[in-house]
Design a protein around this motif. Structure first.
Motif, PDB file in Angstrom:
ATOM      1  N   PHE A   1       0.817  -1.210   0.000  1.00 40.47           N
ATOM      2  CA  PHE A   1       0.000   0.000   0.000  1.00 40.47           C
ATOM      3  C   PHE A   1       0.857   1.269   0.000  1.00 40.47           C
ATOM      4  CE2 PHE A   1      -3.186   2.603   2.676  1.00 40.47           C
ATOM      5  CZ  PHE A   1      -3.813   3.080   1.535  1.00 40.47           C
ATOM      6  N   ALA A   2       2.044   1.184   0.633  1.00 46.51           N
ATOM      7  CA  ALA A   2       2.870   2.381   0.799  1.00 46.51           C
ATOM      8  C   ALA A   2       3.292   3.007  -0.534  1.00 46.51           C
ATOM      9  CB  ALA A   2       4.092   2.053   1.661  1.00 46.51           C
ATOM     10  N   PRO A   3       3.841   2.230  -1.470  1.00 50.82           N
ATOM     11  CA  PRO A   3       4.159   2.864  -2.753  1.00 50.82           C
ATOM     12  C   PRO A   3       2.916   3.359  -3.496  1.00 50.82           C
ATOM     13  CG  PRO A   3       4.613   0.500  -2.804  1.00 50.82           C
ATOM     14  CD  PRO A   3       4.371   0.856  -1.382  1.00 50.82           C
ATOM     15  N   ASP A   4       1.793   2.713  -3.261  1.00 51.20           N
ATOM     16  CA  ASP A   4       0.551   3.217  -3.853  1.00 51.20           C
ATOM     17  C   ASP A   4       0.213   4.605  -3.340  1.00 51.20           C
ATOM     18  OD1 ASP A   4      -0.263   1.440  -5.711  1.00 51.20           O
ATOM     19  OD2 ASP A   4      -1.619   0.318  -4.397  1.00 51.20           O
ATOM     20  N   ILE A   5       0.440   4.790  -2.045  1.00 53.22           N
ATOM     21  CA  ILE A   5       0.212   6.115  -1.471  1.00 53.22           C
ATOM     22  C   ILE A   5       1.150   7.119  -2.129  1.00 53.22           C
ATOM     23  CG2 ILE A   5       0.420   7.511   0.634  1.00 53.22           C
ATOM     24  CD1 ILE A   5      -0.330   4.961   2.214  1.00 53.22           C
ATOM     25  N   ALA A   6       2.424   6.722  -2.236  1.00 51.60           N
ATOM     26  CA  ALA A   6       3.411   7.620  -2.838  1.00 51.60           C
ATOM     27  C   ALA A   6       3.047   7.923  -4.289  1.00 51.60           C
ATOM     28  CB  ALA A   6       4.799   6.994  -2.761  1.00 51.60           C
ATOM     29  N   TYR A   7       2.602   6.906  -4.996  1.00 51.69           N
ATOM     30  CA  TYR A   7       2.258   7.102  -6.405  1.00 51.69           C
ATOM     31  C   TYR A   7       1.081   8.053  -6.554  1.00 51.69           C
ATOM     32  CZ  TYR A   7       0.606   6.032 -11.119  1.00 51.69           C
ATOM     33  OH  TYR A   7       0.184   6.133 -12.411  1.00 51.69           O
ATOM     34  N   HIS A   8       0.075   7.897  -5.713  1.00 48.08           N
ATOM     35  CA  HIS A   8      -1.067   8.796  -5.812  1.00 48.08           C
ATOM     36  C   HIS A   8      -0.728  10.193  -5.302  1.00 48.08           C
ATOM     37  CE1 HIS A   8      -3.161   5.089  -6.797  1.00 48.08           C
ATOM     38  NE2 HIS A   8      -4.083   5.865  -7.336  1.00 48.08           N
ATOM     39  N   TYR A   9       0.174  10.262  -4.337  1.00 51.01           N
ATOM     40  CA  TYR A   9       0.670  11.565  -3.889  1.00 51.01           C
ATOM     41  C   TYR A   9       1.353  12.263  -5.057  1.00 51.01           C
ATOM     42  CZ  TYR A   9       3.000  14.975  -0.812  1.00 51.01           C
ATOM     43  OH  TYR A   9       3.439  16.117  -0.197  1.00 51.01           O
ATOM     44  N   ASP A  10       2.128  11.489  -5.785  1.00 50.57           N
ATOM     45  CA  ASP A  10       2.811  12.018  -6.962  1.00 50.57           C
ATOM     46  C   ASP A  10       1.801  12.568  -7.972  1.00 50.57           C
ATOM     47  OD1 ASP A  10       5.178  12.286  -8.750  1.00 50.57           O
ATOM     48  OD2 ASP A  10       4.100  10.786  -9.930  1.00 50.57           O
ATOM     49  N   LYS A  11       0.752  11.815  -8.210  1.00 50.65           N
ATOM     50  CA  LYS A  11      -0.254  12.270  -9.178  1.00 50.65           C
ATOM     51  C   LYS A  11      -0.926  13.551  -8.686  1.00 50.65           C
ATOM     52  CE  LYS A  11      -2.276   8.067 -10.053  1.00 50.65           C
ATOM     53  NZ  LYS A  11      -3.112   7.078 -10.790  1.00 50.65           N
ATOM     54  N   VAL A  12      -1.196  13.595  -7.386  1.00 52.02           N
ATOM     55  CA  VAL A  12      -1.840  14.792  -6.829  1.00 52.02           C
ATOM     56  C   VAL A  12      -0.912  15.997  -6.970  1.00 52.02           C
ATOM     57  CG1 VAL A  12      -2.545  15.893  -4.659  1.00 52.02           C
ATOM     58  CG2 VAL A  12      -3.375  13.604  -5.237  1.00 52.02           C
ATOM     59  N   THR A  13       0.369  15.803  -6.653  1.00 55.35           N
ATOM     60  CA  THR A  13       1.287  16.948  -6.684  1.00 55.35           C
ATOM     61  C   THR A  13       1.616  17.367  -8.120  1.00 55.35           C
ATOM     62  OG1 THR A  13       3.148  15.420  -6.461  1.00 55.35           O
ATOM     63  CG2 THR A  13       2.346  16.464  -4.460  1.00 55.35           C
ATOM     64  N   ARG A  14       1.383  16.467  -9.072  1.00 56.41           N
ATOM     65  CA  ARG A  14       1.608  16.857 -10.457  1.00 56.41           C
ATOM     66  C   ARG A  14       0.492  17.757 -10.976  1.00 56.41           C
ATOM     67  NH1 ARG A  14       2.400  10.985 -12.317  1.00 56.41           N
ATOM     68  NH2 ARG A  14       1.867  11.714 -14.395  1.00 56.41           N
ATOM     69  N   GLY A  15      -0.483  18.025 -10.151  1.00 52.30           N
ATOM     70  CA  GLY A  15      -1.454  19.064 -10.496  1.00 52.30           C
ATOM     71  C   GLY A  15      -2.698  18.602 -11.219  1.00 52.30           C
ATOM     72  N   PHE A  16      -3.005  17.303 -11.162  1.00 50.87           N
ATOM     73  CA  PHE A  16      -4.237  16.853 -11.793  1.00 50.87           C
ATOM     74  C   PHE A  16      -5.446  17.275 -10.959  1.00 50.87           C
ATOM     75  CE2 PHE A  16      -1.086  13.855 -13.460  1.00 50.87           C
ATOM     76  CZ  PHE A  16      -1.290  14.068 -14.815  1.00 50.87           C
TER      77      PHE A  16
END
Length: 580
Positions: A331-346
RNA sequence: GGCCCCGUAGCUCAGGGGAUAGAGCGACCGCCUCCUAAGCGGUAGGUCACAGGUUCGAAUCCUGUCGGGGCCGCCA
């Protein structure tokens, strides 16, 4: 050019005028006012629920309110008739010229007809496929790939700024299994007997990987312990598998904008940063979970883990991000991946998942809500399984036995266009039967054929007219005298075309690309119906003795063709010019 | 046990607050001297699983029940 939104704008304008005159109170919520095609054509061309929606907040009776609104609407140049029916429906009949005028407008716009600004340029990320890089794509992936790709195209058409993204699960234990499986094939390439133990991937597709390993490393990895070769073989094999998957996607006509790697999240501090972002919000704590009710695993024992308080965002239990040994959970990398998507401005995220991932929906939504402070929405589309049928029999597939049907097999047998269309003939959350015999059948039972046949007929009639020496380019057709299209069957055909922009918006709002496929079927049906009426009523045939009439009628056919082309483009299906 | 999805015509499925619930298949009856009949028109077929609730209005939203499927601690 969306006639429904134009008429809705008229209705809204008249309501606002009534407000200005004091006939209605101010501050009314008009968002529920709809202008729709009525279920029964006898009711008119369009219907609005305005009076019924506004009656209560305005403190008035619906029917008198409808009467007053009808009188105002009737004064508009586009409205032929406005009547009140039932509990307060306002039925509108448009002047024929309004419908007829659409034909030229469609031809002038071409396949841009139906394009919408609904998305208002909002940035949306569609993550789909995301198959483990451990082998070629198979049928289960194919449906997700098509649904995601078509949805991305639909949203782009409806005004969103779309990014198509593939998340490579190259960080977990399954790529170690891949490495061990490939290593056995490497030994095999050296003439040794491979030991495909239980739990390894038995598929033949790893044989070339073994050969490639041999070509690169020679015998240097033979008889060495896993600690020597695992990481290198893993990277090598996952790269090759991703190359295979990219080819599979290309064969299906799917292109991605971004490939994100799970492995790339490790060792960069990104996971820690994402967890810390949650920690800063007070959503991370050390705790012990209750055993799952009703089904306690035999070896269950309470242990303290690092947990994410996903229950604060509607999840059923808090979720572990670290195992009791201190390493990250999946789950942890999933959190990081979605954090990444959020911070990329979508502004919006959409994930296309297999239905077996339904258990992850709530926790991922919780992550996105938490990390974006509810700014970003996450919609998860679950793809139900595909049942393959051949000769009336279910094709049994087993990953373990290596007997799964690959996407490549599917494409080779029926073609990418058929695969794509058929995958969209069901809602995403309904199981889909893919019947090899039926999808190639040339009958109305097969929607792919049926829609393509309509397009072929349109092309046929264009060809014939052109051979007769009549100008058939779109510019000439667009300028034809559409007033000649006065038959109710022709108007009905135009009305079906008029629904296209509305359909695009409805489908985009719900993230439901399958609606496009269903609409195209209906559109084709209308065309076939009109075509055949020419049998009984020669005046309805597309080719007439008179040039102007022929051009008007073929302009209509061509407009249907434009919408078919536009819709098929969203589905990623190539229109055929001729049936063979 | 909990959570998610599904239940609509004989079959496969659309529709997911709006009027008399639609399509295809199957059944039955019709339509080719004429642009592709690879098609079209018509007839028959429904307590929208069930029960409550919200609403001017429910197949659609809410609650519960029944039935089918899926998922369910540190696996990915």
């Amino acid at each position: 050019m969306n006639l429904f939104s134009e008429i809705r704008a008229l209705v809204i304008a008249q309501i606002e005028a009534m407000v200005a005159e004091g006939a209605l109170p101010s501050g009314l919520d008009l968002s529920n006012v709809a202008v729709e095609p009525p279920r029964d054509p006898a009711h008119g061309d369009m219907a609005t629920n305005a009076a019924m929606v506004l009656a209560k907040p305005a403190g008035q009776q619906p029917r008198p309110l409808a009467e007053a609104l009808a009188a105002r609407l009737a004064a508009d140049g586009r409205i032929a008739e406005a009547g009140v029916a039932g509990p307060g429906f306002l039925n509108l009949r448009l002047k024929p010229g309004v419908w007829q005028g659409l034909v030229g407008a469609v031809l002038a716009a071409g396949t841009d007809y139906g394009r919408s600004t609904l998305g208002a340029g909002k940035r949306v990320n569609v993550e789909f496929v995301s198959a483990n890089p451990t082998g070629p794509m198979h049928v289960a992936h194919a449906r997700g790939a098509v649904v995601g790709d078509a949805l991305a195209a639909l949203l782009a058409f409806a005004g969103w700024d779309v990014t198509r993204e593939y998340y490579i699960n190259d960080g977990g234990a399954q790529v170690d299994v891949l490495a061990r499986s490939a290593y056995e094939r490497y030994r095999e390439a050296h003439g040794l007997e491979p030991e495909i133990r239980e739990g390894l991937y038995p598929g033949d597709y790893l044989i070339p990987v073994g050969e490639a390993l041999k070509a690169k490393y020679g015998p240097s990895l033979l008889d060495k312990g896993e600690e020597v070769w695992l990481a290198e073989v893993r990277d090598f094999a996952t790269d090759l598998m991703m190359a295979v998957i990219r080819e599979d996607l290309a064969a299906l006509g799917v292109r991605m904008d971004v490939y994100s790697s799970e492995k790339a999240l490790y060792g960069t501090g990104k996971i820690e940063a994402a967890i810390n972002a949650l920690r800063d919000k007070g959503l991370i704590y050390e705790g012990v979970l209750e055993p799952p009710k009703g089904k306690t695993p035999d070896d269950w024992e309470p242990r303290e883990q690092t947990l994410f308080r996903s229950t604060a965002f509607g999840d059923d239990v808090d979720r572990p991000v670290k195992k009791s040994d201190g390493s990250w959970t999946y789950f942890a990398p999933d959190i990081a991946y979605h954090y990444d998507k959020v911070t990329r401005g979508f502004d919006e995220l959409i994930n296309i998942f297999g239905a077996d991932h339904s258990g992850y929906v709530k926790r991922l939504k919780a992550v996105v809500s938490a990390l974006s402070e509810n700014r970003v929405t996450l919609d998860i589309k679950l793809i139900q399984l595909v049942k393959l049928l051949k000769g009336g029999e279910i094709v049994k597939m087993s990953k373990r036995a290596g007997t799964f049907v690959t996407l490549r097999d599917l494409i080779d047998e029926v073609g990418a266009d058929v695969v794509r269309f058929v995958m969209l003939t069901r809602k995403n959350d309904m199981a889909l039967d893919f019947d090899f015999d039926k999808v190639l059948e040339q009958s109305k039972d097969n929607p792919v054929f049926y829609v393509q046949y309509a397009n072929a007929r349109i092309n046929s009639v264009l060809r014939k007219a052109r051979e007769a020496g009549i100008a058939m380019d779109d510019a000439t057709l667009a300028a034809a005298d559409m007033g000649l299209l006065s038959h109710p069957a022709e108007i009905a055909m135009i009305q079906k075309i008029a629904e296209w922009p509305r359909l695009v918006e409805i489908a985009a709002k719900g993230n439901e690309a399958h609606r496009v496929a269903f609409y195209l079927y209906e559109l084709a049906s209308e065309l076939h119906g009109l075509w055949n009426r020419g049998n009984d009523e020669p005046s309805l045939r597309f080719i007439q003795d008179e040039k102007a009439t022929t051009q008007a009628k073929i302009a209509l056919a061509r407009a249907v063709g434009v919408v078919i082309a536009s819709g098929l483009a969203i589905l990623g299906v190539t229109p055929v010019e001729e049936m063979r």
